[in-house]
Scaffold this motif. Sequence first.
Motif, mmCIF file in Angstrom:
data_model
loop_
_atom_site.group_PDB
_atom_site.id
_atom_site.type_symbol
_atom_site.label_atom_id
_atom_site.label_comp_id
_atom_site.label_asym_id
_atom_site.label_seq_id
_atom_site.Cartn_x
_atom_site.Cartn_y
_atom_site.Cartn_z
ATOM 1 N N LEU A 367 -4.998 2.065 12.307
ATOM 2 C CA LEU A 367 -5.535 0.822 12.856
ATOM 3 C C LEU A 367 -6.412 0.118 11.819
ATOM 4 C CD1 LEU A 367 -5.905 -1.071 15.300
ATOM 5 C CD2 LEU A 367 -7.833 0.370 16.009
ATOM 6 N N VAL A 368 -7.202 0.903 11.074
ATOM 7 C CA VAL A 368 -8.009 0.322 10.003
ATOM 8 C C VAL A 368 -7.119 -0.354 8.971
ATOM 9 C CG1 VAL A 368 -9.629 0.850 8.138
ATOM 10 C CG2 VAL A 368 -9.854 2.010 10.339
ATOM 11 N N ASP A 369 -6.008 0.272 8.648
ATOM 12 C CA ASP A 369 -5.087 -0.285 7.664
ATOM 13 C C ASP A 369 -4.518 -1.620 8.135
ATOM 14 O OD1 ASP A 369 -3.358 0.152 5.189
ATOM 15 O OD2 ASP A 369 -1.838 -0.126 6.737
ATOM 16 N N HIS A 370 -4.103 -1.692 9.394
ATOM 17 C CA HIS A 370 -3.585 -2.959 9.927
ATOM 18 C C HIS A 370 -4.656 -4.037 9.896
ATOM 19 C CE1 HIS A 370 -0.104 -0.742 10.885
ATOM 20 N NE2 HIS A 370 -0.485 -0.256 12.050
ATOM 21 N N THR A 371 -5.879 -3.649 10.126
ATOM 22 C CA THR A 371 -6.980 -4.613 10.102
ATOM 23 C C THR A 371 -7.148 -5.211 8.717
ATOM 24 O OG1 THR A 371 -8.142 -3.472 11.887
ATOM 25 C CG2 THR A 371 -9.453 -4.877 10.444
ATOM 26 N N MET A 372 -7.104 -4.369 7.688
ATOM 27 C CA MET A 372 -7.243 -4.871 6.319
ATOM 28 C C MET A 372 -6.146 -5.878 5.995
ATOM 29 S SD MET A 372 -8.491 -1.670 4.005
ATOM 30 C CE MET A 372 -7.184 -0.560 4.505
ATOM 31 N N ARG A 373 -4.951 -5.615 6.461
ATOM 32 C CA ARG A 373 -3.855 -6.533 6.180
ATOM 33 C C ARG A 373 -4.046 -7.854 6.911
ATOM 34 N NH1 ARG A 373 -0.326 -3.456 3.428
ATOM 35 N NH2 ARG A 373 -0.694 -1.224 3.626
ATOM 36 N N SER A 374 -4.553 -7.793 8.125
ATOM 37 C CA SER A 374 -4.802 -9.024 8.871
ATOM 38 C C SER A 374 -5.889 -9.864 8.212
ATOM 39 C CB SER A 374 -5.201 -8.682 10.315
ATOM 40 O OG SER A 374 -4.157 -8.007 10.990
ATOM 41 N N LEU A 375 -6.950 -9.212 7.737
ATOM 42 C CA LEU A 375 -8.030 -9.937 7.071
ATOM 43 C C LEU A 375 -7.591 -10.523 5.738
ATOM 44 C CD1 LEU A 375 -11.242 -7.747 7.616
ATOM 45 C CD2 LEU A 375 -10.923 -10.115 8.329
ATOM 46 N N SER A 376 -6.633 -9.881 5.086
ATOM 47 C CA SER A 376 -6.302 -10.225 3.705
ATOM 48 C C SER A 376 -5.037 -11.045 3.557
ATOM 49 C CB SER A 376 -6.162 -8.933 2.882
ATOM 50 O OG SER A 376 -7.278 -8.098 3.024
ATOM 51 N N ASP A 377 -4.393 -11.397 4.654
ATOM 52 C CA ASP A 377 -3.094 -12.049 4.540
ATOM 53 C C ASP A 377 -3.209 -13.549 4.274
ATOM 54 O OD1 ASP A 377 -0.415 -12.414 4.477
ATOM 55 O OD2 ASP A 377 -0.012 -11.874 6.541
ATOM 56 N N VAL A 378 -3.848 -14.267 5.186
ATOM 57 C CA VAL A 378 -3.907 -15.730 5.094
ATOM 58 C C VAL A 378 -5.224 -16.206 4.522
ATOM 59 C CG1 VAL A 378 -3.780 -17.875 6.429
ATOM 60 C CG2 VAL A 378 -2.292 -15.943 7.015
ATOM 61 N N GLY A 379 -6.316 -15.500 4.863
ATOM 62 C CA GLY A 379 -7.633 -15.921 4.400
ATOM 63 C C GLY A 379 -8.359 -16.825 5.370
ATOM 64 N N ASN A 380 -8.038 -16.719 6.645
ATOM 65 C CA ASN A 380 -8.665 -17.585 7.645
ATOM 66 C C ASN A 380 -9.319 -16.812 8.783
ATOM 67 O OD1 ASN A 380 -6.314 -16.635 8.785
ATOM 68 N ND2 ASN A 380 -5.648 -18.609 9.608
ATOM 69 N N ARG A 381 -9.745 -15.564 8.507
ATOM 70 C CA ARG A 381 -10.351 -14.773 9.571
ATOM 71 C C ARG A 381 -11.714 -14.251 9.142
ATOM 72 N NH1 ARG A 381 -5.817 -11.620 13.061
ATOM 73 N NH2 ARG A 381 -7.442 -12.002 14.601
ATOM 74 N N ARG A 382 -12.666 -14.363 10.048
ATOM 75 C CA ARG A 382 -13.994 -13.777 9.831
ATOM 76 C C ARG A 382 -14.033 -12.334 10.293
ATOM 77 N NH1 ARG A 382 -18.956 -17.935 11.204
ATOM 78 N NH2 ARG A 382 -18.190 -19.705 9.983
ATOM 79 N N PHE A 383 -13.317 -12.046 11.354
ATOM 80 C CA PHE A 383 -13.265 -10.673 11.855
ATOM 81 C C PHE A 383 -11.926 -10.448 12.533
ATOM 82 C CE2 PHE A 383 -15.177 -13.117 15.338
ATOM 83 C CZ PHE A 383 -14.467 -12.685 16.456
#
Length: 892
Positions: A367-383
């Motif tokens: 789950l941590v790994d999926h989170t890193m990918r979500s944060l790092s994909d587009v660049g439009n998320r704070r959390f």
Amino acid sequence: MQQGAAKFNRRRDVYPSDPQIRGDVEMATFWSKFDNSQSQKPATAIDYMLHMSNHSFASQNTMMFELDKAELEKRILIEKGLAQPRQSHPHTSDAPLLQWVGKTLVVNRNSVTKQCLVADVVSSAMRGSHFVLQDPQNETDSFEVPNDQFEEMVMHIMSDLQEGVSIQDFVQHIWGFDSTLLQSQQVNLSRVLEKDYARCVTGPGRCKAFCDLVEDAHNQVSQHVQLPKHHSLKLVPLMGSTPTFSDYNSQNSDDSYQSSAPSYQRPDAIVISEGVQHSDSSGRPLFKNIALCVVFKKDGTLSEEHQEEADRILSNQRSSEPTVSMGTKRKSDGRTTGQNKRAKVMTQKSDESQATEKELTRDELQLVDHTMRSLSDVGNRRFVTGIFVKDFSMTLWYFDRIGAIKSEELHFLREPNLFVLVVATLFSCDAEHLGYEPLLQHADRADWPFSSVKDSTLTLPFYSTSDSQKVETPVTFDVVDDALHVQYGLIGRGTVVLPVRLSPGSACVDFKADNSYVAKFSWQVHTRVAEDTLIRRIRRAVPPRWRHHITDLKLSLTIDHACKKLAFLPREYLKNLNGPAPEIRVLRILVSPRYRRLQDVHSLKEFKKVFVDTVRVHRVVFLKADILHRDLSIGNLMFRRDKNMRPYGTLNDWDLSEEVSSDPGDHDAIPGHRMGTVAFMAMELLADNPPIHVYRHDLESFFWILVWAALHFNLNGDQRPVNPLVYSWTEGSWDTMASAKREVLGPKFLDYISAITPAFRLLINEWIWPLRKLFFDYEDARRTRERRALRDLDPSLRVTGNKVEERKTDGDEYDGGFTDDEDDDFSSEDEVSGTREDQARKSRTPKDLNSLQNAGKLKLDLPPWNQDTADGTVTYEKFMEALGVSSELKLN
């Protein structure tokens, strides 16, 4: 005899530390001192290096003494009680370490967070114990980590984990749902669906059964309550077939010098908008379209408690435990359930004598790994938020650039009302509470508006101008393309750079509507001096002629708390969490003109102009503003063109810089704090306890940037893939990375020379060779200083030139560190990995004396010297002399 002496002298003289060689003229002069019988005299510096490679003694002169005196020094240190002998694996000392073998952990590897399998523990008398870590899906991608660094790497993520937030607080403060909407509702979950889930709770069908429960709960509550509906969200099961993907390449990331992301599996279920594509044609998840990920426990065993729960459901018994109202908080029952392979992480506060243990399962790490990918994909998320399901319980997770927060467990079949609260919230969440950047008004798209930042609108409600004037009226920018840069990772600065233009109808001082700008988002430690403050200070301090070489900051904004006009982070509303308080970060936004990358210069002449400009302005800032950059990298040396299209260099990214004193020996920085980009970091800083970062360390970073550019840039706007030669600059222990760079100065220099792109061939003799010699001389001075300290430690040692010898005693001889046989057999192959004990024994420098810091560990009393210049071996003047340009600076 005379011939042998001549052979020795020739070998000694051709060693690179002797001649001042810079180009073919000096080469010819150098070789003229040999007699006419010398055959095949090299005519150029390239030929010289080829000659050296054929005379192993010449290229390994000093290093050979290091090879054979290593065991001698180790024995002396052990006898004096300054070092400890180690037992071989797996008998005694390594036995406690074996508990880690076979576990998959989240590891921070050179500022990149990755998932790695602990494959083995290896040991040798010289190197001690090392963990062998590898990609779980690719056994060939492995690296070693010293025992004393291992836990620090793993702790980087989980030492910032806080726990204990109630389900109600999570729903209210993170997902932004008003639970009073459901207070009067009483929900009974479908008995049929409960049984379906209980039957397959340990099998692949549990994901679909869980999603059916969620859909049923949502349908029930929707019949009685008008829920907010923002994005038509739904929960989609993906579990069943979980392919592994190994080449995550963010379209927005240009960190080519960092290790690529590890292999990963797709989520078990996702929250996504209806009609939006969740995977590409190969089945790879499109994290840009995924709002939230759900991961299930994969272990097929049930705890005794959960087995009883399954039996109860299948026998048509209702739970005897009372349900909990949606508005009522309940305490966790504190029971532990299930057995799984655990990653145990020890954390300890400085004011506590006992450590606290946290445990994460492999599946939670997924789950941590999926989170890193979500944060790092587009660049439009704070959390980013997520859900983890373990048999009959679930936990809610929150991740931002500060750390992670985990909720208390929710037993969703025993507590249906709380389960319904979570479900209702999940399908009602708006973009801001899903973690998307609230300052961006995303463009209307047919599918998911947050899959790209292109065509979005960035609105800053207030800001500070370049001269620190506060402006309370908003300014708006159009985001003209995808992010130029998104930093991969979880905890840290998480830098995002967006290309922007001033929106039509929006006005701002010193902005032109048709000019290109960038907006830099960065989560910086709140105790550090703000980057915009430092830039303004620099531009005021340096003479006007130098200001166009410094970032032209137009406006800035810092967000450190929520207010009427701005949101911050939900974590500021969560109180009384369990776990150590994390390091607080604040969001800083800087807008400046858009500069060009160093690789975009059109010729070698332009490259040289930009490179020298940045070296000079770096010196001017140090002298006039007393500020040291400390994070020089290939991405921070940029350029613009004047009205005549001539390039001029600009030094960017001052967020890690620090105010220092240009007076030697007067520094406020703290030793042991490492700053910078690992690939370009000075050798001396690549240590367990690095010294204070001083000016010469930045000079050395310029050298590594030059070597990197020469290996990769074609000077036509394109660059080569990352050369395997530089992998060792960023992989392994600090000691391994430092050794890899020292080999660039010594025995492996020819490998690098042969790999340089054709566009940079002319710089080999002109720049690279002289700079290599400059830093080789520094290394030689460093080693000499440590040898003197060792001699003072034990009078039985004497130092002669590059030799360290033990004085002969009766029945004991020492041959000076090499023989002809050793010379012939010596090989530099596979020295970085050091996976076998014989490779460790053949290390070119004693591991215990690899740096000043390691020498300090051994309590060596190092002779005093000027740390700022390494006793005059590395100075700005010598650096510029090696480049063949003037060191004069016009400071008026």
